[in-house]
Design a protein around this motif. Structure first.
Motif, PDB file in Angstrom:
ATOM      1  N   GLU A 174       0.855  -1.189   0.000  1.00 27.49           N
ATOM      2  CA  GLU A 174       0.000   0.000   0.000  1.00 27.49           C
ATOM      3  C   GLU A 174       0.883   1.229   0.000  1.00 27.49           C
ATOM      4  O   GLU A 174       1.829   1.327   0.796  1.00 27.49           O
ATOM      5  CB  GLU A 174      -0.910   0.001   1.223  1.00 27.49           C
ATOM      6  CG  GLU A 174      -1.848   1.199   1.281  1.00 27.49           C
ATOM      7  CD  GLU A 174      -2.717   1.216   2.538  1.00 27.49           C
ATOM      8  OE1 GLU A 174      -3.574   2.109   2.653  1.00 27.49           O
ATOM      9  OE2 GLU A 174      -2.505   0.332   3.396  1.00 27.49           O
ATOM     10  N   ASP A 175       0.604   2.192  -0.887  1.00 29.37           N
ATOM     11  CA  ASP A 175       1.401   3.412  -0.909  1.00 29.37           C
ATOM     12  C   ASP A 175       0.813   4.470   0.023  1.00 29.37           C
ATOM     13  O   ASP A 175      -0.217   4.248   0.679  1.00 29.37           O
ATOM     14  CB  ASP A 175       1.578   3.932  -2.339  1.00 29.37           C
ATOM     15  CG  ASP A 175       0.278   4.423  -2.986  1.00 29.37           C
ATOM     16  OD1 ASP A 175      -0.685   4.763  -2.257  1.00 29.37           O
ATOM     17  OD2 ASP A 175       0.213   4.468  -4.234  1.00 29.37           O
ATOM     18  N   TYR A 176       1.460   5.640   0.089  1.00 29.64           N
ATOM     19  CA  TYR A 176       1.059   6.675   1.046  1.00 29.64           C
ATOM     20  C   TYR A 176      -0.299   7.290   0.715  1.00 29.64           C
ATOM     21  O   TYR A 176      -0.928   7.938   1.559  1.00 29.64           O
ATOM     22  CB  TYR A 176       2.132   7.766   1.108  1.00 29.64           C
ATOM     23  CG  TYR A 176       2.187   8.663  -0.120  1.00 29.64           C
ATOM     24  CD1 TYR A 176       1.582   9.910  -0.132  1.00 29.64           C
ATOM     25  CD2 TYR A 176       2.865   8.250  -1.268  1.00 29.64           C
ATOM     26  CE1 TYR A 176       1.624  10.725  -1.246  1.00 29.64           C
ATOM     27  CE2 TYR A 176       2.922   9.055  -2.389  1.00 29.64           C
ATOM     28  CZ  TYR A 176       2.310  10.296  -2.368  1.00 29.64           C
ATOM     29  OH  TYR A 176       2.363  11.101  -3.485  1.00 29.64           O
ATOM     30  N   GLN A 177      -0.783   7.094  -0.507  1.00 27.16           N
ATOM     31  CA  GLN A 177      -2.089   7.615  -0.906  1.00 27.16           C
ATOM     32  C   GLN A 177      -3.212   6.598  -0.710  1.00 27.16           C
ATOM     33  O   GLN A 177      -4.363   6.883  -1.011  1.00 27.16           O
ATOM     34  CB  GLN A 177      -2.051   8.059  -2.368  1.00 27.16           C
ATOM     35  CG  GLN A 177      -1.144   9.246  -2.624  1.00 27.16           C
ATOM     36  CD  GLN A 177      -1.142   9.653  -4.090  1.00 27.16           C
ATOM     37  OE1 GLN A 177      -1.085   8.813  -4.986  1.00 27.16           O
ATOM     38  NE2 GLN A 177      -1.217  10.951  -4.334  1.00 27.16           N
ATOM     39  N   ASN A 179      -3.353   3.635  -2.248  1.00 24.21           N
ATOM     40  CA  ASN A 179      -3.491   2.743  -3.394  1.00 24.21           C
ATOM     41  C   ASN A 179      -2.780   1.421  -3.096  1.00 24.21           C
ATOM     42  O   ASN A 179      -1.795   1.379  -2.357  1.00 24.21           O
ATOM     43  CB  ASN A 179      -2.867   3.372  -4.645  1.00 24.21           C
ATOM     44  CG  ASN A 179      -3.480   4.707  -4.989  1.00 24.21           C
ATOM     45  OD1 ASN A 179      -4.696   4.812  -5.172  1.00 24.21           O
ATOM     46  ND2 ASN A 179      -2.649   5.728  -5.078  1.00 24.21           N
ATOM     47  N   TYR A 180      -3.271   0.355  -3.701  1.00 26.22           N
ATOM     48  CA  TYR A 180      -2.652  -0.953  -3.540  1.00 26.22           C
ATOM     49  C   TYR A 180      -2.011  -1.371  -4.859  1.00 26.22           C
ATOM     50  O   TYR A 180      -2.636  -1.265  -5.919  1.00 26.22           O
ATOM     51  CB  TYR A 180      -3.694  -1.988  -3.106  1.00 26.22           C
ATOM     52  CG  TYR A 180      -4.257  -1.712  -1.738  1.00 26.22           C
ATOM     53  CD1 TYR A 180      -3.638  -2.208  -0.594  1.00 26.22           C
ATOM     54  CD2 TYR A 180      -5.401  -0.940  -1.592  1.00 26.22           C
ATOM     55  CE1 TYR A 180      -4.150  -1.945   0.668  1.00 26.22           C
ATOM     56  CE2 TYR A 180      -5.921  -0.670  -0.337  1.00 26.22           C
ATOM     57  CZ  TYR A 180      -5.285  -1.179   0.790  1.00 26.22           C
ATOM     58  OH  TYR A 180      -5.799  -0.900   2.028  1.00 26.22           O
ATOM     59  N   TRP A 181      -0.772  -1.864  -4.758  1.00 22.75           N
ATOM     60  CA  TRP A 181      -0.022  -2.286  -5.931  1.00 22.75           C
ATOM     61  C   TRP A 181       0.208  -3.791  -5.826  1.00 22.75           C
ATOM     62  O   TRP A 181       0.826  -4.269  -4.878  1.00 22.75           O
ATOM     63  CB  TRP A 181       1.301  -1.544  -6.017  1.00 22.75           C
ATOM     64  CG  TRP A 181       1.128  -0.065  -6.181  1.00 22.75           C
ATOM     65  CD1 TRP A 181       0.908   0.856  -5.194  1.00 22.75           C
ATOM     66  CD2 TRP A 181       1.120   0.663  -7.411  1.00 22.75           C
ATOM     67  NE1 TRP A 181       0.769   2.114  -5.725  1.00 22.75           N
ATOM     68  CE2 TRP A 181       0.900   2.027  -7.082  1.00 22.75           C
ATOM     69  CE3 TRP A 181       1.286   0.304  -8.750  1.00 22.75           C
ATOM     70  CZ2 TRP A 181       0.848   3.018  -8.057  1.00 22.75           C
ATOM     71  CZ3 TRP A 181       1.237   1.295  -9.722  1.00 22.75           C
ATOM     72  CH2 TRP A 181       1.015   2.626  -9.369  1.00 22.75           C
ATOM     73  N   LYS A 191      -2.629  -1.834 -10.274  1.00 24.12           N
ATOM     74  CA  LYS A 191      -2.929  -0.830  -9.256  1.00 24.12           C
ATOM     75  C   LYS A 191      -4.407  -0.859  -8.916  1.00 24.12           C
ATOM     76  O   LYS A 191      -5.263  -0.871  -9.801  1.00 24.12           O
ATOM     77  CB  LYS A 191      -2.544   0.560  -9.764  1.00 24.12           C
ATOM     78  CG  LYS A 191      -2.859   1.693  -8.796  1.00 24.12           C
ATOM     79  CD  LYS A 191      -2.500   3.043  -9.429  1.00 24.12           C
ATOM     80  CE  LYS A 191      -2.860   4.203  -8.523  1.00 24.12           C
ATOM     81  NZ  LYS A 191      -2.568   5.508  -9.170  1.00 24.12           N
TER      82      LYS A 191
END
Length: 204
Positions: A174-177, A179-181, A191
């Protein structure tokens, strides 16, 4: 060994490292020690730690084992005639872990003097799990050779695979926004962007 398969850090900053040949711990002072474990605890490909400091791991041969304070507690194998074995593990809560199998089952397991397992959920057509990831917002991602999906806290599974992306799924972050990659060794990266209007993890 210079081939690392898995790592996990305890609350004191010690790093437990699974390699092809052994299971070791790198202490905060930089010293390295090999743990005293049975000979078949090698090629450790998955490690997780509970809030109580119990470490659970899975070997490449499908052995589920438990360690605490660098001491070996015990292990378990699936007793099946069709060759099904454990594949990966992650922390759940309250001392429990989730452990997946080479077919389509996921179990809750714990060590409380002995190893106790009970079925948590079933992944349907998504088989041969390789990675379980606890989601900070609740639930668990499961990545597998044949696809990927998401478990809610009650064990209900949503198969999120598609024709365009669903093979050899190897990880999720999971990124800082938010979103899941999702990564695949054969199909690249996918994404997922959560929406305030729809639950992307709910079954369609």
């Amino acid at each position: 060994s210079n081939t690392i398969r898995s790592m996990v850090e305890d609350d004191e900053g010690n790093m437990y490292v699974g390699t092809v040949d052994s299971l070791s711990v790198i202490h905060v002072d930089g010293t390295v020690a090999s743990l005293d474990v049975p000979n078949d605890i090698r090629c450790v490909k998955s490690l997780a730690i509970s809030e109580e400091g119990v470490i659970s791991g899975v070997t490449n041969s499908g052995i589920l084992f438990f360690i605490k304070d660098e001491k070996y507690l015990g292990d378990d194998k699936l007793n099946t005639s069709d060759g099904i074995y454990y594949t990966c593990v992650c922390n759940k809560s309250n001392g429990d872990f989730l452990v997946a199998t080479s077919d389509n089952r996921v179990f809750t397991c714990r060590y409380n003097g002995e190893i106790v397992t009970e079925e948590f959920g079933n992944t349907g057509n998504v088989i041969s799990a390789s990675v379980l990831v606890k989601n900070d917002g609740g639930g668990y991602f499961l990545c597998a050779e044949s696809g990927y999906g998401f478990f809610d806290e009650n064990g209900k599974f949503n198969d999120m695979s598609s024709d365009d992306f669903g093979g050899s799924v190897s990880g999720v972050i999971e990124d800082y926004q938010g979103n899941y990659w999702i990564s695949s060794t054969k199909q690249g990266i996918n994404k997922i962007t959560p929406s305030p209007f729809a639950d992307v993890f709910a079954e369609n």
